[in-house]
Motif scaffolding. Sequence first.
Motif, mmCIF file in Angstrom:
data_model
loop_
_atom_site.group_PDB
_atom_site.id
_atom_site.type_symbol
_atom_site.label_atom_id
_atom_site.label_comp_id
_atom_site.label_asym_id
_atom_site.label_seq_id
_atom_site.Cartn_x
_atom_site.Cartn_y
_atom_site.Cartn_z
ATOM 1 N N PRO A 40 48.444 45.481 41.627
ATOM 2 C CA PRO A 40 47.850 44.273 41.048
ATOM 3 C C PRO A 40 46.865 44.475 39.896
ATOM 4 O O PRO A 40 46.222 43.508 39.487
ATOM 5 C CB PRO A 40 47.064 43.749 42.241
ATOM 6 C CG PRO A 40 46.516 45.003 42.871
ATOM 7 C CD PRO A 40 47.612 46.020 42.725
ATOM 8 N N LEU A 41 46.714 45.676 39.363
ATOM 9 C CA LEU A 41 45.597 45.935 38.452
ATOM 10 C C LEU A 41 45.890 45.574 36.996
ATOM 11 O O LEU A 41 44.985 45.202 36.258
ATOM 12 C CB LEU A 41 45.174 47.398 38.558
ATOM 13 C CG LEU A 41 44.654 47.831 39.937
ATOM 14 C CD1 LEU A 41 44.449 49.338 39.989
ATOM 15 C CD2 LEU A 41 43.358 47.096 40.258
ATOM 16 N N GLY A 42 47.139 45.760 36.560
ATOM 17 C CA GLY A 42 47.468 45.461 35.177
ATOM 18 C C GLY A 42 47.266 46.610 34.226
ATOM 19 O O GLY A 42 47.312 46.424 33.008
ATOM 20 N N THR A 43 47.055 47.830 34.747
ATOM 21 C CA THR A 43 46.955 49.012 33.899
ATOM 22 C C THR A 43 48.336 49.598 33.643
ATOM 23 O O THR A 43 49.263 49.416 34.435
ATOM 24 C CB THR A 43 46.076 50.086 34.563
ATOM 25 O OG1 THR A 43 46.479 50.237 35.939
ATOM 26 C CG2 THR A 43 44.613 49.706 34.510
ATOM 27 N N CYS A 53 43.427 40.733 37.520
ATOM 28 C CA CYS A 53 42.750 41.198 38.727
ATOM 29 C C CYS A 53 41.267 40.859 38.576
ATOM 30 O O CYS A 53 40.588 41.384 37.688
ATOM 31 C CB CYS A 53 42.955 42.707 38.892
ATOM 32 S SG CYS A 53 42.367 43.373 40.454
ATOM 33 N N ILE A 54 40.775 39.965 39.419
ATOM 34 C CA ILE A 54 39.420 39.431 39.287
ATOM 35 C C ILE A 54 38.548 39.980 40.411
ATOM 36 O O ILE A 54 38.811 39.745 41.591
ATOM 37 C CB ILE A 54 39.427 37.893 39.326
ATOM 38 C CG1 ILE A 54 40.312 37.356 38.194
ATOM 39 C CG2 ILE A 54 38.006 37.341 39.224
ATOM 40 C CD1 ILE A 54 40.497 35.839 38.224
ATOM 41 N N GLY A 55 37.516 40.721 40.047
ATOM 42 C CA GLY A 55 36.617 41.296 41.031
ATOM 43 C C GLY A 55 35.700 40.253 41.638
ATOM 44 O O GLY A 55 35.151 39.397 40.940
ATOM 45 N N THR A 56 35.520 40.332 42.969
ATOM 46 C CA THR A 56 34.685 39.363 43.694
ATOM 47 C C THR A 56 33.527 40.025 44.424
ATOM 48 O O THR A 56 32.744 39.346 45.092
ATOM 49 C CB THR A 56 35.539 38.608 44.737
ATOM 50 O OG1 THR A 56 36.115 39.573 45.644
ATOM 51 C CG2 THR A 56 36.652 37.818 44.069
ATOM 52 N N ALA A 57 33.390 41.347 44.307
ATOM 53 C CA ALA A 57 32.443 42.085 45.150
ATOM 54 C C ALA A 57 31.013 41.601 44.997
ATOM 55 O O ALA A 57 30.229 41.651 45.950
ATOM 56 C CB ALA A 57 32.528 43.580 44.838
ATOM 57 N N SER A 58 30.630 41.121 43.810
ATOM 58 C CA SER A 58 29.247 40.710 43.566
ATOM 59 C C SER A 58 29.036 39.208 43.721
ATOM 60 O O SER A 58 27.937 38.707 43.450
ATOM 61 C CB SER A 58 28.830 41.130 42.151
ATOM 62 O OG SER A 58 28.928 42.532 41.987
ATOM 63 N N SER A 59 30.056 38.503 44.161
ATOM 64 C CA SER A 59 29.973 37.042 44.207
ATOM 65 C C SER A 59 29.439 36.500 45.524
ATOM 66 O O SER A 59 29.024 35.340 45.598
ATOM 67 C CB SER A 59 31.358 36.438 43.954
ATOM 68 O OG SER A 59 32.226 36.717 45.044
ATOM 69 N N GLY A 60 29.475 37.306 46.581
ATOM 70 C CA GLY A 60 29.094 36.820 47.894
ATOM 71 C C GLY A 60 30.162 35.946 48.530
ATOM 72 O O GLY A 60 29.902 35.277 49.536
ATOM 73 N N VAL A 61 31.359 35.954 47.966
ATOM 74 C CA VAL A 61 32.472 35.144 48.462
ATOM 75 C C VAL A 61 33.622 36.075 48.807
ATOM 76 O O VAL A 61 33.953 36.977 48.035
ATOM 77 C CB VAL A 61 32.923 34.128 47.397
ATOM 78 C CG1 VAL A 61 34.174 33.389 47.838
ATOM 79 C CG2 VAL A 61 31.806 33.144 47.097
ATOM 80 N N SER A 62 34.249 35.850 49.947
ATOM 81 C CA SER A 62 35.392 36.693 50.302
ATOM 82 C C SER A 62 36.629 36.224 49.554
ATOM 83 O O SER A 62 36.808 35.023 49.309
ATOM 84 C CB SER A 62 35.655 36.643 51.809
ATOM 85 O OG SER A 62 36.322 35.450 52.170
#
Length: 380
Positions: free
Chosen positions: A162-165, A306-315
């Motif tokens: 899923p990364l797009g690289t 691919c959208i990172g969510t680690a810093s959002s506080g949302v699963s």
Amino acid sequence: MTEALSGPELRNRYFDRLFNSEGLIWMGQNTNHIPAHPAVIAAMVGSIHKGEYNAYAPPLGFESLRAAIVADLGVEGTALVTEGGVNALATLCRARCRPGTTFVTSDPSWKWPGMFASQQGAEVVELPIFGPETGYKLTPAALQAAVDESCALIYLVDPNNPLGTTYSADEIAAFCQIARSVGALLVHDCTYRDFAPGHTPALRIDPEVAVCSVSFSKWLGLAGMRIGALVGAPALIGECAGFASSVLGAGVVGQRAAEAGLKVKAEWMETVLRINRTNQEMIRAAVAAAPGLDLLVWPSQANFLCIGTASSGVSPEALVEAYRRRGVMIRQGTYHTARFGKDFIKVSTTVPEDWAQTFCNLLPETIEEARGIDTVPALF
């Protein structure tokens, strides 16, 4: 008393509900929902009117389509037409994977080939690539350290799902050399190659140790028609044909659509790439305005982000559920990887531009709603 559904039944009902949801915005499976080229529709309708679906297709595919697939890839070799790219990869695993062998791939990657390898008794080795330290890519050094003479298949989906690289010609050459050094076959999954400028199929570099799989689901939008192919040296394709489940040929109507699509591909891809770029830029701006979200790979070399969510506080799962309630399907990272899936979502971008705009407009409110979602139905 109601009997609990099995995993396969639960999964099937999940997708059945999605498929039958009127007006659903599909942005989770990398499928192409841009209205089809008129020539492709005409080919399908014409095949139906002629009643071609009453007969089985040739077991390896129509000769004209086989030749067109090889020419489009720009390689030497021959093609085995299959019921989707997934069937092509399953055939390879049946042909080469055995107890005592290894199947080496990246993590994250596309999940199903590893499952097929496991079913044949092979050990699946997943090499972590999720992080800026590797550029979200498999490195030749990491691959070299993970393989030996027990390796049957090295699986590389390029661009990565899923990364797009994507990988350079030099990197592909290095992977081919590593495969040759241990007697393995490099499986180059080229499903998303049409979105990556300068993509180099491994068959162009070493046709003796590489095989390519292709799909008509993503660039041409034929996901429901189930058309894909293996492309490789004649001896290898002959070997794989003995393990193919499509012994009566892939779908006739889908094959006619695929061949028509190849004839208009240059014109068609101009439209697809323009819409894909527009949608990705639109989503990029929306993500930049959303606290805690970030694009992990930019620019994406595929038809998704691919959208990172680690810093959002949302699963990711809660965000997927919040969008589902609004008639939008996106994908949670755990579909691709148990190890890293808690940190991202994936959003498809070969869709009508108003779909992408809807995703962007809903992003602030779905993030807020997701913060309050504690229980999410099973996702697949």
